[in-house]
Design a protein around this motif. Structure first.
Motif, PDB file in Angstrom:
ATOM      1  N   SER A 181       0.825  -1.197   0.000  1.00  0.00           N
ATOM      2  CA  SER A 181       0.000   0.000   0.000  1.00  0.00           C
ATOM      3  C   SER A 181       0.861   1.250   0.000  1.00  0.00           C
ATOM      4  O   SER A 181       1.990   1.258   0.484  1.00  0.00           O
ATOM      5  CB  SER A 181      -0.917   0.009   1.227  1.00  0.00           C
ATOM      6  N   SER A 182       0.291   2.317  -0.538  1.00  0.00           N
ATOM      7  CA  SER A 182       0.951   3.614  -0.517  1.00  0.00           C
ATOM      8  C   SER A 182       0.799   4.239   0.867  1.00  0.00           C
ATOM      9  O   SER A 182      -0.199   4.009   1.553  1.00  0.00           O
ATOM     10  CB  SER A 182       0.317   4.529  -1.569  1.00  0.00           C
ATOM     11  N   PRO A 183       1.763   5.041   1.287  1.00  0.00           N
ATOM     12  CA  PRO A 183       1.593   5.786   2.548  1.00  0.00           C
ATOM     13  C   PRO A 183       0.395   6.721   2.514  1.00  0.00           C
ATOM     14  O   PRO A 183      -0.072   7.156   3.560  1.00  0.00           O
ATOM     15  CB  PRO A 183       2.909   6.580   2.656  1.00  0.00           C
ATOM     16  N   LEU A 184      -0.112   7.012   1.312  1.00  0.00           N
ATOM     17  CA  LEU A 184      -1.263   7.906   1.172  1.00  0.00           C
ATOM     18  C   LEU A 184      -2.592   7.176   1.303  1.00  0.00           C
ATOM     19  O   LEU A 184      -3.641   7.816   1.292  1.00  0.00           O
ATOM     20  CB  LEU A 184      -1.203   8.610  -0.188  1.00  0.00           C
ATOM     21  N   ARG A 185      -2.549   5.846   1.435  1.00  0.00           N
ATOM     22  CA  ARG A 185      -3.791   5.090   1.536  1.00  0.00           C
ATOM     23  C   ARG A 185      -4.544   5.496   2.807  1.00  0.00           C
ATOM     24  O   ARG A 185      -3.991   5.542   3.897  1.00  0.00           O
ATOM     25  CB  ARG A 185      -3.493   3.600   1.564  1.00  0.00           C
ATOM     26  N   GLY A 186      -5.815   5.819   2.651  1.00  0.00           N
ATOM     27  CA  GLY A 186      -6.628   6.281   3.766  1.00  0.00           C
ATOM     28  C   GLY A 186      -6.614   7.784   3.938  1.00  0.00           C
ATOM     29  O   GLY A 186      -7.413   8.322   4.698  1.00  0.00           O
ATOM     30  N   LYS A 187      -5.704   8.469   3.225  1.00  0.00           N
ATOM     31  CA  LYS A 187      -5.611   9.923   3.332  1.00  0.00           C
ATOM     32  C   LYS A 187      -6.182  10.629   2.104  1.00  0.00           C
ATOM     33  O   LYS A 187      -6.478  11.820   2.154  1.00  0.00           O
ATOM     34  CB  LYS A 187      -4.163  10.341   3.556  1.00  0.00           C
ATOM     35  N   LEU A 188      -6.280   9.901   1.004  1.00  0.00           N
ATOM     36  CA  LEU A 188      -7.046  10.367  -0.150  1.00  0.00           C
ATOM     37  C   LEU A 188      -7.607   9.142  -0.861  1.00  0.00           C
ATOM     38  O   LEU A 188      -7.021   8.065  -0.801  1.00  0.00           O
ATOM     39  CB  LEU A 188      -6.218  11.231  -1.091  1.00  0.00           C
ATOM     40  N   TRP A 189      -8.754   9.314  -1.485  1.00  0.00           N
ATOM     41  CA  TRP A 189      -9.458   8.165  -2.051  1.00  0.00           C
ATOM     42  C   TRP A 189     -10.432   8.636  -3.129  1.00  0.00           C
ATOM     43  O   TRP A 189     -10.786   9.820  -3.200  1.00  0.00           O
ATOM     44  CB  TRP A 189     -10.221   7.418  -0.950  1.00  0.00           C
ATOM     45  N   ILE A 190     -10.820   7.688  -3.988  1.00  0.00           N
ATOM     46  CA  ILE A 190     -11.839   7.974  -4.993  1.00  0.00           C
ATOM     47  C   ILE A 190     -13.193   7.957  -4.299  1.00  0.00           C
ATOM     48  O   ILE A 190     -13.611   6.937  -3.756  1.00  0.00           O
ATOM     49  CB  ILE A 190     -11.808   6.934  -6.123  1.00  0.00           C
ATOM     50  N   SER A 191     -13.865   9.101  -4.296  1.00  0.00           N
ATOM     51  CA  SER A 191     -15.152   9.198  -3.596  1.00  0.00           C
ATOM     52  C   SER A 191     -16.352   9.107  -4.522  1.00  0.00           C
ATOM     53  O   SER A 191     -17.486   8.932  -4.061  1.00  0.00           O
ATOM     54  CB  SER A 191     -15.223  10.512  -2.810  1.00  0.00           C
ATOM     55  N   GLY A 192     -16.134   9.201  -5.836  1.00  0.00           N
ATOM     56  CA  GLY A 192     -17.261   9.105  -6.754  1.00  0.00           C
ATOM     57  C   GLY A 192     -16.816   9.128  -8.202  1.00  0.00           C
ATOM     58  O   GLY A 192     -15.704   9.575  -8.516  1.00  0.00           O
ATOM     59  N   VAL A 193     -17.687   8.633  -9.073  1.00  0.00           N
ATOM     60  CA  VAL A 193     -17.417   8.617 -10.516  1.00  0.00           C
ATOM     61  C   VAL A 193     -18.685   9.052 -11.238  1.00  0.00           C
ATOM     62  O   VAL A 193     -19.775   8.549 -10.953  1.00  0.00           O
ATOM     63  CB  VAL A 193     -16.994   7.215 -11.001  1.00  0.00           C
ATOM     64  N   VAL A 194     -18.556  10.009 -12.140  1.00  0.00           N
ATOM     65  CA  VAL A 194     -19.670  10.427 -12.993  1.00  0.00           C
ATOM     66  C   VAL A 194     -19.360   9.934 -14.399  1.00  0.00           C
ATOM     67  O   VAL A 194     -18.361  10.341 -15.009  1.00  0.00           O
ATOM     68  CB  VAL A 194     -19.857  11.949 -12.983  1.00  0.00           C
ATOM     69  N   ARG A 195     -20.193   9.037 -14.891  1.00  0.00           N
ATOM     70  CA  ARG A 195     -19.995   8.406 -16.203  1.00  0.00           C
ATOM     71  C   ARG A 195     -20.808   9.150 -17.257  1.00  0.00           C
ATOM     72  O   ARG A 195     -21.934   9.573 -17.011  1.00  0.00           O
ATOM     73  CB  ARG A 195     -20.429   6.940 -16.124  1.00  0.00           C
ATOM     74  N   SER A 196     -20.228   9.326 -18.448  1.00  0.00           N
ATOM     75  CA  SER A 196     -20.922  10.009 -19.535  1.00  0.00           C
ATOM     76  C   SER A 196     -20.399   9.505 -20.865  1.00  0.00           C
ATOM     77  O   SER A 196     -19.271   9.005 -20.956  1.00  0.00           O
ATOM     78  CB  SER A 196     -20.718  11.526 -19.425  1.00  0.00           C
TER      79      SER A 196
END
Length: 408
Positions: A181-196
């Motif tokens: 895991s990256s040290p950044l895991r849990g500190k930034l994350w994908i919170s949503g996706v808008v598909r088009s």
């Protein structure tokens, strides 16, 4: 002679033959195994011969050259020389009972004056160099996987499990424990996706926590579709966009509690950029997805000229109701009907000098709340890259380590 008598005589003959064999073996026993004492002598002689050859080579070619050849691991089978005495039966029995001695074979090569080992004669003076013996052994190959190979294997395992719609919690837990895991895991994350179907309207939202280190660089991070294999990298951006001028992109650095929108398509401004209190002006003539916040400073709050150059009341009334994040090229007729030409000029000039993105930025770039908490980044793809459904997206850091995944 009856049958019983025949059997007794046959048994007596067989017993006599066996007894004679045992006696012969006992008589020749000392002679047979006394030859074992010759084996160490044979080994000693072999070692002395090779040692002599090595010393001759060292003295005739390059005395300072170290032995660098390796020892062959193929065994040589050697048998001590047979005794001349004992006759035919002694030789036969010794060949049957004599143990075989296995001695490691030695690879012999010649060395030239330059110190390199060759398999032929030395070229110097047309003389053949003497063989020398090396006792060094090659190092064992390193079979331990590298960190990159381990990471690739873990990502493959993760890809297989996330591709399974029936993956168990236990499977996911095992992968989460073993994945690098990256040290950044849990500190930034994908919170949503808008598909088009329009790449310019398709985007991912990356959220950050309050524990994120200030000025964390996201340039060079990648987003990957597990299903399609599409991979895209987050590029550079402009912290403070300047209108009507060439901008110089740099690494994008984010702060705690900010968010980043990663749009598949191209930027209407030509750059990835950070929102500020003036960027809402861009929405008047360009389309952004999602729409830019309309939080520009209110025109009525800008510093106004004082008496005797105070603006006329009809102009001030219009300014009080003036829309945010909007520019005009002329005053509406409902206002000009109440003003003379000089008042109309002063009113329009004040409005135009205090509206528009660049004017707004020049006036407010030093405000403590000038910068927003959102970045708009663009991947510059012409077509959408995320599936409409049954998609899994990974966010990886600059070293390819796992940060976050989002499935839908």
């Amino acid at each position: 002679m009856d049958q019983q008598t025949k059997n007794v005589m046959l048994f007596a003959i067989i017993f006599s033959v066996l007894a004679a064999g045992v006696i012969l073996a006992f008589l020749f026993r000392n002679t047979l195994f006394s030859s074992e004492s010759d084996v160490p002598q044979a080994e000693s002689t072999l070692s002395e011969n090779y040692a002599t050859s090595s010393s001759e080579t060292a003295s005739s070619t390059n005395p300072a050259a170290p032995a660098s050849n390796t020892v062959s691991t193929e065994p040589i089978t050697t048998t001590p020389p047979a005794e001349s005495s004992g006759g035919f039966f002694t030789s036969l029995l010794k060949s049957f009972f004599q143990p075989t001695i296995r001695v490691p074979s030695i690879s012999v090569a010649t060395q030239n004056k330059g110190g390199s080992a060759t398999g032929g004669s030395s070229a110097a003076g047309g003389k053949s160099s003497q063989p020398y013996v090396s006792t060094s052994t090659p190092p064992a190959p390193n079979t331990e996987p590298t960190a990159e190979e381990q990471q690739t294997a873990y990502l493959k395992m993760l890809e297989g499990i996330y591709g399974e719609t029936k993956a168990t919690d236990a499977q996911l837990k095992v992968i989460q424990l073993t994945l690098i895991s990256s040290p950044l895991r849990g500190k930034l994350w994908i919170s949503g996706v808008v598909r088009s179907t329009d790449a310019n309207k398709e985007y991912i939202t990356i959220a950050t926590s309050k524990d994120l280190q200030k000025e964390t660089t996201i340039t060079g991070m990648t987003v990957k579709s597990v299903e399609s294999g599409q991979v895209a990298q987050i590029g550079e951006g402009v912290n403070t966009f300047i209108s009507n001028s060439a901008n110089t992109p740099s690494e994008i650095k984010i702060y705690p509690n900010q968010k980043v929108l990663v749009t598949t398509g191209r930027s209407p401004l030509g750059y990835s950029f950070r929102l500020n209190k003036c960027t809402g002006y861009f929405s008047q003539f360009q389309t952004f997805a999602p729409a830019l916040p309309q939080i520009c400073p209110r025109l009525k709050n800008e510093a106004q000229p004082q008496a005797p150059n105070r603006l006329p009341d009809a102009c001030l009334d219009y300014i009080d109701s003036f829309a945010t994040c909007k520019i005009i090229t002329e005053l509406p007729k409902t206002v000009t009907d109440k003003l003379n030409s000089e008042e109309e000029y002063r009113c329009l000039t004040f409005i135009q000098k205090n509206t528009g993105y660049q004017n707004c930025t020049d006036l407010h770039k030093y405000d403590s709340d000038f910068y927003g908490t959102e970045w708009r980044t663009y991947l510059n793809h012409s077509n959408p890259i995320w599936k409409k459904s049954r998609e899994t997206i990974w966010l990886l850091d600059q070293s390819g380590r796992f940060i976050s995944q989002y499935s839908y």
